[in-house]
Motif scaffolding. Structure first.
Motif, PDB file in Angstrom:
ATOM      1  N   TYR A 124     -68.493 -10.081  14.879  1.00 30.85           N
ATOM      2  CA  TYR A 124     -68.271  -9.137  16.038  1.00 30.85           C
ATOM      3  C   TYR A 124     -68.690  -9.617  17.309  1.00 30.85           C
ATOM      4  CZ  TYR A 124     -69.189  -5.506  19.483  1.00 30.85           C
ATOM      5  OH  TYR A 124     -69.325  -4.500  20.490  1.00 30.85           O
ATOM      6  N   GLU A 125     -67.665  -9.433  18.113  1.00 33.34           N
ATOM      7  CA  GLU A 125     -68.097 -10.090  19.469  1.00 33.34           C
ATOM      8  C   GLU A 125     -67.969  -9.149  20.721  1.00 33.34           C
ATOM      9  OE1 GLU A 125     -70.115 -12.084  21.535  1.00 33.34           O
ATOM     10  OE2 GLU A 125     -69.072 -13.833  20.289  1.00 33.34           O
ATOM     11  N   CYS A 126     -68.882  -8.925  21.627  1.00 29.71           N
ATOM     12  CA  CYS A 126     -68.572  -7.700  22.440  1.00 29.71           C
ATOM     13  C   CYS A 126     -68.304  -8.118  23.825  1.00 29.71           C
ATOM     14  CB  CYS A 126     -69.872  -6.661  22.483  1.00 29.71           C
ATOM     15  SG  CYS A 126     -71.548  -7.695  22.975  1.00 29.71           S
ATOM     16  N   ASN A 127     -68.754  -9.193  24.476  1.00 28.54           N
ATOM     17  CA  ASN A 127     -69.061  -9.506  25.957  1.00 28.54           C
ATOM     18  C   ASN A 127     -67.705 -10.500  26.012  1.00 28.54           C
ATOM     19  OD1 ASN A 127     -70.905  -7.648  26.515  1.00 28.54           O
ATOM     20  ND2 ASN A 127     -72.279  -9.322  25.840  1.00 28.54           N
ATOM     21  N   ILE A 128     -67.385 -11.457  25.232  1.00 30.96           N
ATOM     22  CA  ILE A 128     -66.352 -12.455  25.295  1.00 30.96           C
ATOM     23  C   ILE A 128     -65.407 -12.476  24.203  1.00 30.96           C
ATOM     24  CG2 ILE A 128     -67.818 -13.774  26.684  1.00 30.96           C
ATOM     25  CD1 ILE A 128     -68.393 -15.617  24.373  1.00 30.96           C
ATOM     26  N   ILE A 129     -64.323 -13.170  24.411  1.00 34.56           N
ATOM     27  CA  ILE A 129     -63.529 -13.511  23.028  1.00 34.56           C
ATOM     28  C   ILE A 129     -64.291 -14.658  22.171  1.00 34.56           C
ATOM     29  CG2 ILE A 129     -61.242 -14.398  22.451  1.00 34.56           C
ATOM     30  CD1 ILE A 129     -60.140 -13.238  24.672  1.00 34.56           C
ATOM     31  N   ALA A 130     -64.565 -14.334  20.915  1.00 36.36           N
ATOM     32  CA  ALA A 130     -65.267 -15.027  20.166  1.00 36.36           C
ATOM     33  C   ALA A 130     -64.657 -16.530  20.167  1.00 36.36           C
ATOM     34  CB  ALA A 130     -64.860 -14.632  18.554  1.00 36.36           C
ATOM     35  N   GLY A 131     -65.821 -17.544  20.189  1.00 30.44           N
ATOM     36  CA  GLY A 131     -65.587 -18.739  20.222  1.00 30.44           C
ATOM     37  C   GLY A 131     -64.354 -19.661  19.555  1.00 30.44           C
ATOM     38  N   LEU A 132     -64.572 -19.018  18.323  1.00 29.72           N
ATOM     39  CA  LEU A 132     -63.489 -19.588  17.174  1.00 29.72           C
ATOM     40  C   LEU A 132     -62.093 -19.113  17.611  1.00 29.72           C
ATOM     41  CD1 LEU A 132     -65.291 -18.734  13.640  1.00 29.72           C
ATOM     42  CD2 LEU A 132     -64.515 -21.069  14.645  1.00 29.72           C
ATOM     43  N   LEU A 133     -61.976 -18.182  18.442  1.00 30.04           N
ATOM     44  CA  LEU A 133     -60.603 -17.682  18.713  1.00 30.04           C
ATOM     45  C   LEU A 133     -60.101 -18.309  20.118  1.00 30.04           C
ATOM     46  CD1 LEU A 133     -60.879 -14.169  17.567  1.00 30.04           C
ATOM     47  CD2 LEU A 133     -59.566 -16.043  16.636  1.00 30.04           C
ATOM     48  N   GLN A 134     -61.175 -19.074  20.951  1.00 27.29           N
ATOM     49  CA  GLN A 134     -60.840 -19.435  22.330  1.00 27.29           C
ATOM     50  C   GLN A 134     -59.921 -20.623  22.410  1.00 27.29           C
ATOM     51  OE1 GLN A 134     -64.327 -19.997  24.643  1.00 27.29           O
ATOM     52  NE2 GLN A 134     -65.088 -17.909  24.270  1.00 27.29           N
ATOM     53  N   THR A 135     -58.840 -20.421  23.473  1.00 29.35           N
ATOM     54  CA  THR A 135     -57.870 -21.921  23.844  1.00 29.35           C
ATOM     55  C   THR A 135     -58.813 -22.545  24.600  1.00 29.35           C
ATOM     56  OG1 THR A 135     -57.179 -20.860  25.707  1.00 29.35           O
ATOM     57  CG2 THR A 135     -55.711 -20.465  23.699  1.00 29.35           C
ATOM     58  N   ALA A 136     -58.429 -23.965  24.580  1.00 29.54           N
ATOM     59  CA  ALA A 136     -59.185 -24.775  25.459  1.00 29.54           C
ATOM     60  C   ALA A 136     -59.567 -24.432  26.947  1.00 29.54           C
ATOM     61  CB  ALA A 136     -58.503 -26.113  25.427  1.00 29.54           C
ATOM     62  N   GLU A 137     -58.289 -23.767  27.431  1.00 25.38           N
ATOM     63  CA  GLU A 137     -58.378 -23.422  28.822  1.00 25.38           C
ATOM     64  C   GLU A 137     -59.107 -22.302  29.046  1.00 25.38           C
ATOM     65  OE1 GLU A 137     -55.643 -23.782  27.127  1.00 25.38           O
ATOM     66  OE2 GLU A 137     -54.290 -25.170  27.754  1.00 25.38           O
ATOM     67  N   HIS A 138     -59.271 -21.400  28.106  1.00 22.24           N
ATOM     68  CA  HIS A 138     -60.113 -20.055  28.208  1.00 22.24           C
ATOM     69  C   HIS A 138     -61.461 -20.590  28.113  1.00 22.24           C
ATOM     70  CE1 HIS A 138     -60.983 -15.688  27.674  1.00 22.24           C
ATOM     71  NE2 HIS A 138     -62.041 -16.336  27.099  1.00 22.24           N
ATOM     72  N   ALA A 139     -61.907 -21.457  27.064  1.00 23.88           N
ATOM     73  CA  ALA A 139     -63.110 -22.127  26.639  1.00 23.88           C
ATOM     74  C   ALA A 139     -63.766 -22.719  28.227  1.00 23.88           C
ATOM     75  CB  ALA A 139     -63.256 -22.991  25.578  1.00 23.88           C
ATOM     76  N   ARG A 140     -62.844 -23.547  28.739  1.00 26.88           N
ATOM     77  CA  ARG A 140     -63.180 -24.232  29.960  1.00 26.88           C
ATOM     78  C   ARG A 140     -63.557 -23.451  31.201  1.00 26.88           C
ATOM     79  NH1 ARG A 140     -59.238 -27.221  29.574  1.00 26.88           N
ATOM     80  NH2 ARG A 140     -60.322 -28.971  28.389  1.00 26.88           N
ATOM     81  N   ALA A 141     -62.783 -22.315  31.364  1.00 31.40           N
ATOM     82  CA  ALA A 141     -62.928 -21.322  32.416  1.00 31.40           C
ATOM     83  C   ALA A 141     -64.538 -20.599  32.048  1.00 31.40           C
ATOM     84  CB  ALA A 141     -62.150 -20.219  32.477  1.00 31.40           C
ATOM     85  N   VAL A 142     -64.642 -20.300  30.520  1.00 32.89           N
ATOM     86  CA  VAL A 142     -65.985 -19.434  30.480  1.00 32.89           C
ATOM     87  C   VAL A 142     -67.021 -20.265  30.704  1.00 32.89           C
ATOM     88  CG1 VAL A 142     -66.946 -18.149  28.573  1.00 32.89           C
ATOM     89  CG2 VAL A 142     -64.591 -17.815  28.879  1.00 32.89           C
ATOM     90  N   ILE A 143     -66.987 -21.471  29.954  1.00 33.40           N
ATOM     91  CA  ILE A 143     -68.252 -22.338  30.217  1.00 33.40           C
ATOM     92  C   ILE A 143     -68.410 -22.754  31.711  1.00 33.40           C
ATOM     93  CG2 ILE A 143     -69.170 -24.698  29.610  1.00 33.40           C
ATOM     94  CD1 ILE A 143     -67.465 -24.179  26.787  1.00 33.40           C
ATOM     95  N   GLY A 144     -67.057 -23.119  32.421  1.00 30.76           N
ATOM     96  CA  GLY A 144     -67.319 -23.373  33.697  1.00 30.76           C
ATOM     97  C   GLY A 144     -67.860 -22.463  34.804  1.00 30.76           C
ATOM     98  N   ALA A 145     -67.993 -21.089  34.227  1.00 33.58           N
ATOM     99  CA  ALA A 145     -68.512 -19.818  35.067  1.00 33.58           C
ATOM    100  C   ALA A 145     -70.178 -19.603  35.030  1.00 33.58           C
ATOM    101  CB  ALA A 145     -67.696 -18.506  34.790  1.00 33.58           C
ATOM    102  N   ALA A 146     -70.753 -20.513  34.169  1.00 28.39           N
ATOM    103  CA  ALA A 146     -72.107 -20.574  34.173  1.00 28.39           C
ATOM    104  C   ALA A 146     -72.574 -20.589  35.453  1.00 28.39           C
ATOM    105  CB  ALA A 146     -72.607 -21.281  32.982  1.00 28.39           C
ATOM    106  N   GLN A 147     -74.117 -20.161  35.539  1.00 29.04           N
ATOM    107  CA  GLN A 147     -74.749 -20.591  36.592  1.00 29.04           C
ATOM    108  C   GLN A 147     -76.266 -20.689  36.297  1.00 29.04           C
ATOM    109  OE1 GLN A 147     -74.403 -20.856  39.825  1.00 29.04           O
ATOM    110  NE2 GLN A 147     -71.934 -20.503  39.816  1.00 29.04           N
TER     111      GLN A 147
END
Length: 291
Positions: A124-147
């Motif tokens: 169960y994932e509440c805040n993001i789409i589960a990592g196992l389900l992410q596309t490369a582009e989506h993962a790159r955008a999520v990880i790239g948004a870190a501060q």
């Protein structure tokens, strides 16, 4: 061996940042130390000094020293170039597979190892789409948004690690995999419209696999046990299991029966409140059609 490197700057510490060895990763340190020793022994066997090898391969001497001493992780292309320059006949290039695993963070490798052995995975994932389900582009955008932001190289490293876990979908026999995702992250256009559309299309593709059940938790619903955060349950062929919840047991993995029963009760309640699989896929199709 004379190689003209004037037209291309040497790759040094700055250009190769992000390939440091994790000091807490004992297995990784052992692998990189062994790889570095083999590189040094091969270079010495052909009678080539560090400076000569560095120029021929197109790398700075300091970086070569650090790789050979096990203080830096060599890139795959470094091993290929070393194999070529030192005439190793593929022996050095063959080490890329183990080196690539070391690049993945220790905790990601541990999670991937457990997922690779599990016969049943519930998430169960509440805040993001589960990592196992992410596309490369989506993962790159999520990880790239870190501060504070990660370096571009670290972003790519983490994206590669996340995508490597998707091999669980290709296993034979296939594990039974259950996902419950909140509606809100599905509506968030991470990475822009096209990246978001491709992510939704990927969810539909995975959700239609015979061994995968994908459910959506609608925003307009009653409170449920997942409001405290992510829940994951992994079950293995020997009857053992391990689980983790952001909101329980300080977020640490647990494997004793009492704690596992609590997690199973919470996850079961969440699945019961979520939309059924067919309605969930129809909901995602509707989102896709609205773009």
């Amino acid at each position: 061996m004379a190689v003209d490197v004037a037209a291309e700057p040497l790759k040094d510490e700055v250009s190769e940042r992000g390939w440091e060895v994790d000091p807490d990763d004992e297995w990784g340190i052992a692998v990189i130390t062994t790889v570095g020793r083999q590189l040094r022994l091969r270079r010495e066997a052909v009678g080539m000094k560090v400076g000569d090898f560095a120029k021929a391969a197109g790398y700075g001497e300091d970086l070569v020293y650090k790789i050979e001493s096990g203080k830096r992780i060599p890139r795959p292309e470094y091993l290929d170039k070393a194999d070529e320059v030192l005439g190793a006949g593929g022996l050095l290039s063959a080490m890329k597979e183990d080196v690539q695993k070391v690049r993945y963070p220790k905790k990601v490798r541990a999670l991937a190892d457990m997922e690779a052995k599990a016969v049943e995975i519930g998430l169960y994932e509440c805040n993001i789409i589960a990592g196992l389900l992410q596309t490369a582009e989506h993962a790159r955008a999520v990880i790239g948004a870190a501060q504070p932001p990660y370096s571009p190289d670290d972003v790519e490293r983490m994206v590669a690690a996340r995508l490597a876990r998707r091999s669980v979908f290709e296993r034979t026999p296939a594990p039974s995999i259950h996902f419950v995702l909140e509606e809100a992250p599905l509506r968030r256009q991470v990475g822009g419209t096209m990246v978001w559309r491709r992510q939704l299309e990927h969810l539909l593709e995975v959700g239609r696999l015979n061994n995968v059940t994908l459910q959506v938790m609608p925003t307009n619903t009653d409170a449920h046990p997942g409001l405290d955060g992510r829940i994951e349950l992994l079950k293995f062929c020997d009857g053992k299991a391990v689980g983790r919840s952001d909101g329980l047991f300080n977020g640490r993995p647990v494997d004793d029966l009492k704690h596992l029963r609590i997690l199973e009760l919470q996850y079961g309640t969440i699945r019961a409140q979520a939309l059924p699989p067919r309605e969930s896929l129809a909901f995602i199709e509707k989102l896709l059609g609205e773009t």
